[in-house]
Scaffold this motif. Sequence first.
Motif, PDB file in Angstrom:
ATOM      1  N   TRP A   1      11.834   6.664  11.028  1.00  0.00           N
ATOM      2  CA  TRP A   1      10.755   6.180  11.872  1.00  0.00           C
ATOM      3  C   TRP A   1       9.418   6.874  11.586  1.00  0.00           C
ATOM      4  O   TRP A   1       8.736   7.334  12.497  1.00  0.00           O
ATOM      5  N   ASP A   2       9.018   6.961  10.335  1.00  0.00           N
ATOM      6  CA  ASP A   2       7.630   7.285   9.986  1.00  0.00           C
ATOM      7  C   ASP A   2       6.873   5.970   9.882  1.00  0.00           C
ATOM      8  O   ASP A   2       7.394   4.988   9.337  1.00  0.00           O
ATOM      9  N   MET A   3       5.637   5.948  10.364  1.00  0.00           N
ATOM     10  CA  MET A   3       4.965   4.669  10.583  1.00  0.00           C
ATOM     11  C   MET A   3       4.760   3.867   9.297  1.00  0.00           C
ATOM     12  O   MET A   3       4.735   2.634   9.331  1.00  0.00           O
ATOM     13  N   ASP A   4       4.636   4.535   8.144  1.00  0.00           N
ATOM     14  CA  ASP A   4       4.445   3.785   6.904  1.00  0.00           C
ATOM     15  C   ASP A   4       5.724   3.088   6.451  1.00  0.00           C
ATOM     16  O   ASP A   4       5.723   2.375   5.448  1.00  0.00           O
ATOM     17  N   HIS A   5       6.806   3.273   7.227  1.00  0.00           N
ATOM     18  CA  HIS A   5       8.072   2.606   6.927  1.00  0.00           C
ATOM     19  C   HIS A   5       8.437   1.540   7.971  1.00  0.00           C
ATOM     20  O   HIS A   5       9.427   0.835   7.784  1.00  0.00           O
ATOM     21  N   PHE A   6       7.646   1.409   9.058  1.00  0.00           N
ATOM     22  CA  PHE A   6       8.014   0.409  10.071  1.00  0.00           C
ATOM     23  C   PHE A   6       6.850  -0.248  10.791  1.00  0.00           C
ATOM     24  O   PHE A   6       7.040  -1.245  11.497  1.00  0.00           O
ATOM     25  N   GLN A   7       5.622   0.229  10.619  1.00  0.00           N
ATOM     26  CA  GLN A   7       4.559  -0.178  11.528  1.00  0.00           C
ATOM     27  C   GLN A   7       4.209  -1.662  11.481  1.00  0.00           C
ATOM     28  O   GLN A   7       3.648  -2.202  12.442  1.00  0.00           O
ATOM     29  N   ALA A   8       4.551  -2.366  10.397  1.00  0.00           N
ATOM     30  CA  ALA A   8       4.210  -3.791  10.330  1.00  0.00           C
ATOM     31  C   ALA A   8       4.945  -4.609  11.391  1.00  0.00           C
ATOM     32  O   ALA A   8       4.478  -5.687  11.782  1.00  0.00           O
ATOM     33  N   LEU A   9       6.085  -4.107  11.862  1.00  0.00           N
ATOM     34  CA  LEU A   9       6.825  -4.832  12.914  1.00  0.00           C
ATOM     35  C   LEU A   9       5.955  -5.060  14.143  1.00  0.00           C
ATOM     36  O   LEU A   9       6.083  -6.080  14.823  1.00  0.00           O
ATOM     37  N   LYS A  10       5.080  -4.128  14.421  1.00  0.00           N
ATOM     38  CA  LYS A  10       4.223  -4.212  15.608  1.00  0.00           C
ATOM     39  C   LYS A  10       3.258  -5.388  15.530  1.00  0.00           C
ATOM     40  O   LYS A  10       2.776  -5.878  16.560  1.00  0.00           O
ATOM     41  N   PHE A  11       2.981  -5.860  14.306  1.00  0.00           N
ATOM     42  CA  PHE A  11       1.978  -6.905  14.111  1.00  0.00           C
ATOM     43  C   PHE A  11       2.597  -8.293  13.916  1.00  0.00           C
ATOM     44  O   PHE A  11       1.863  -9.261  13.721  1.00  0.00           O
TER      45      PHE A  11
ATOM     46  N   SER B   1       0.627   0.538   4.674  1.00  0.00           N
ATOM     47  CA  SER B   1      -0.229   1.711   4.586  1.00  0.00           C
ATOM     48  C   SER B   1      -0.949   1.984   5.905  1.00  0.00           C
ATOM     49  O   SER B   1      -1.393   1.064   6.596  1.00  0.00           O
ATOM     50  N   GLN B   2      -1.079   3.272   6.242  1.00  0.00           N
ATOM     51  CA  GLN B   2      -1.846   3.651   7.419  1.00  0.00           C
ATOM     52  C   GLN B   2      -3.327   3.352   7.232  1.00  0.00           C
ATOM     53  O   GLN B   2      -4.081   3.322   8.214  1.00  0.00           O
ATOM     54  N   ARG B   3      -3.741   3.116   5.991  1.00  0.00           N
ATOM     55  CA  ARG B   3      -5.142   2.801   5.709  1.00  0.00           C
ATOM     56  C   ARG B   3      -5.436   1.307   5.809  1.00  0.00           C
ATOM     57  O   ARG B   3      -6.591   0.907   5.685  1.00  0.00           O
ATOM     58  N   TYR B   4      -4.400   0.501   5.992  1.00  0.00           N
ATOM     59  CA  TYR B   4      -4.611  -0.939   6.125  1.00  0.00           C
ATOM     60  C   TYR B   4      -5.261  -1.259   7.470  1.00  0.00           C
ATOM     61  O   TYR B   4      -4.929  -0.660   8.493  1.00  0.00           O
ATOM     62  N   SER B   5      -6.137  -2.239   7.452  1.00  0.00           N
ATOM     63  CA  SER B   5      -6.670  -2.789   8.710  1.00  0.00           C
ATOM     64  C   SER B   5      -5.619  -3.688   9.347  1.00  0.00           C
ATOM     65  O   SER B   5      -4.634  -4.075   8.702  1.00  0.00           O
ATOM     66  N   ASP B   6      -5.808  -4.029  10.614  1.00  0.00           N
ATOM     67  CA  ASP B   6      -4.891  -4.958  11.281  1.00  0.00           C
ATOM     68  C   ASP B   6      -4.797  -6.258  10.507  1.00  0.00           C
ATOM     69  O   ASP B   6      -3.705  -6.833  10.359  1.00  0.00           O
ATOM     70  N   ARG B   7      -5.924  -6.730   9.981  1.00  0.00           N
ATOM     71  CA  ARG B   7      -5.948  -7.988   9.238  1.00  0.00           C
ATOM     72  C   ARG B   7      -5.117  -7.876   7.973  1.00  0.00           C
ATOM     73  O   ARG B   7      -4.377  -8.812   7.617  1.00  0.00           O
ATOM     74  N   GLN B   8      -5.213  -6.758   7.278  1.00  0.00           N
ATOM     75  CA  GLN B   8      -4.435  -6.571   6.054  1.00  0.00           C
ATOM     76  C   GLN B   8      -2.938  -6.557   6.341  1.00  0.00           C
ATOM     77  O   GLN B   8      -2.150  -7.119   5.582  1.00  0.00           O
ATOM     78  N   VAL B   9      -2.535  -5.915   7.440  1.00  0.00           N
ATOM     79  CA  VAL B   9      -1.117  -5.882   7.792  1.00  0.00           C
ATOM     80  C   VAL B   9      -0.628  -7.286   8.125  1.00  0.00           C
ATOM     81  O   VAL B   9       0.445  -7.717   7.672  1.00  0.00           O
ATOM     82  N   LYS B  10      -1.408  -8.027   8.871  1.00  0.00           N
ATOM     83  CA  LYS B  10      -1.011  -9.389   9.244  1.00  0.00           C
ATOM     84  C   LYS B  10      -0.947 -10.301   8.012  1.00  0.00           C
ATOM     85  O   LYS B  10      -0.054 -11.155   7.916  1.00  0.00           O
ATOM     86  N   ASP B  11      -1.871 -10.118   7.082  1.00  0.00           N
ATOM     87  CA  ASP B  11      -1.828 -10.907   5.843  1.00  0.00           C
ATOM     88  C   ASP B  11      -0.581 -10.570   5.029  1.00  0.00           C
ATOM     89  O   ASP B  11       0.047 -11.454   4.425  1.00  0.00           O
ATOM     90  N   LEU B  12      -0.222  -9.287   4.999  1.00  0.00           N
ATOM     91  CA  LEU B  12       0.994  -8.855   4.303  1.00  0.00           C
ATOM     92  C   LEU B  12       2.218  -9.529   4.916  1.00  0.00           C
ATOM     93  O   LEU B  12       3.069 -10.073   4.191  1.00  0.00           O
TER      94      LEU B  12
ATOM     95  N   GLY C   1       0.835  -1.188   0.000  1.00  0.00           N
ATOM     96  CA  GLY C   1       0.000   0.000   0.000  1.00  0.00           C
ATOM     97  C   GLY C   1       0.875   1.245   0.000  1.00  0.00           C
ATOM     98  O   GLY C   1       1.984   1.253  -0.528  1.00  0.00           O
ATOM     99  N   GLN C   2       0.374   2.312   0.601  1.00  0.00           N
ATOM    100  CA  GLN C   2       1.123   3.558   0.686  1.00  0.00           C
ATOM    101  C   GLN C   2       2.131   3.444   1.831  1.00  0.00           C
ATOM    102  O   GLN C   2       1.953   3.961   2.933  1.00  0.00           O
ATOM    103  N   GLY C   3       3.203   2.683   1.553  1.00  0.00           N
ATOM    104  CA  GLY C   3       4.244   2.448   2.548  1.00  0.00           C
ATOM    105  C   GLY C   3       5.495   1.985   1.834  1.00  0.00           C
ATOM    106  O   GLY C   3       5.592   2.052   0.604  1.00  0.00           O
ATOM    107  N   ASN C   4       6.466   1.510   2.592  1.00  0.00           N
ATOM    108  CA  ASN C   4       7.698   1.033   1.978  1.00  0.00           C
ATOM    109  C   ASN C   4       8.170  -0.247   2.652  1.00  0.00           C
ATOM    110  O   ASN C   4       8.204  -0.347   3.879  1.00  0.00           O
ATOM    111  N   TRP C   5       8.538  -1.227   1.805  1.00  0.00           N
ATOM    112  CA  TRP C   5       9.047  -2.516   2.272  1.00  0.00           C
ATOM    113  C   TRP C   5       9.827  -3.102   1.099  1.00  0.00           C
ATOM    114  O   TRP C   5       9.247  -3.451   0.072  1.00  0.00           O
ATOM    115  N   ASN C   6      11.143  -3.181   1.233  1.00  0.00           N
ATOM    116  CA  ASN C   6      11.999  -3.750   0.186  1.00  0.00           C
ATOM    117  C   ASN C   6      12.773  -4.926   0.766  1.00  0.00           C
ATOM    118  O   ASN C   6      13.164  -4.887   1.934  1.00  0.00           O
TER     119      ASN C   6
END
Length: 254
Positions: free
Chosen positions: A59-69, A28-39, A7-12
């Motif tokens: 440390w902008d959230m669209d560059h790291f927030q998936a770690l939390k999930f 993406s900040q617009r992703y639901s928790d389920r979408q992040v976990k599926d990613l 989504g609107q984020g970064n992951w390489n």
Amino acid sequence: MTVVNCGQGNWNEVHSSEHVLVYDFGASQRYSDRQVKDLISRRMRAMNGRRYTVIISHWDMDHFQALKFCSPTQLADCDAVFGPDNIPDTLVYRDTIEHLESNNVAIVCLRSTISRKGREITLSSIYSSATIDVYRASAGSSRNQTGIMLAIKGKNKVALLTGDHHYPKILDAVSTSSFSDRGVILVTPHHGGEAGYLSVSRWQTAFPNIECPISVGDNSYGHPQQNISRLQALEGKMPKLTVIANDNDIEYLL
């Protein structure tokens, strides 16, 4: 090398036979928790049980927030998470760090030791090997301009993993590098949005050919329209966008 559709984020990701290097772990900040976990589950399947190391550009959230999930099982294969020391006072960051620490993941914040010239923020190499160059920005108050950039040096191509750094300072950092004879995959900074002036002629003079994949998704900023015409001129054709990529992600053989 994979530019992940998050989504609107970064992951390489950079894959070798035994290890995976992940540059940014965003969604993406617009992703639901389920979408992040599926990613995360989709990318863990691609890693196929290999150990991985994470480097966060900033440390902008669209560059790291998936770690939390990530689940404890998913974090068990993580060797460490590296990032710049310019950290935000946000709940997302605090929750992410607490989650990593509770799962015994090493966290290393790299302090900038680069001298600053007036108001100018520059990128300088702090580590170089046959396969990777690590660049750190000089200190400043802007998180997305004071982070970490990577150059991944393959046999035939070099991938520049840029985060949100600006085009002029990226080019200044790599213009005297040892890989100017190779084609470049410029993972477009800031999702194709505003990132300083993109001089097509300077980039084309520096490298024989350039591809410009864009990690972008649904957003309210108008990305990537701010630079799409210059990126098209730089590449010689329409750049690939993760939002419309085949099989979700964009892959390159370096």
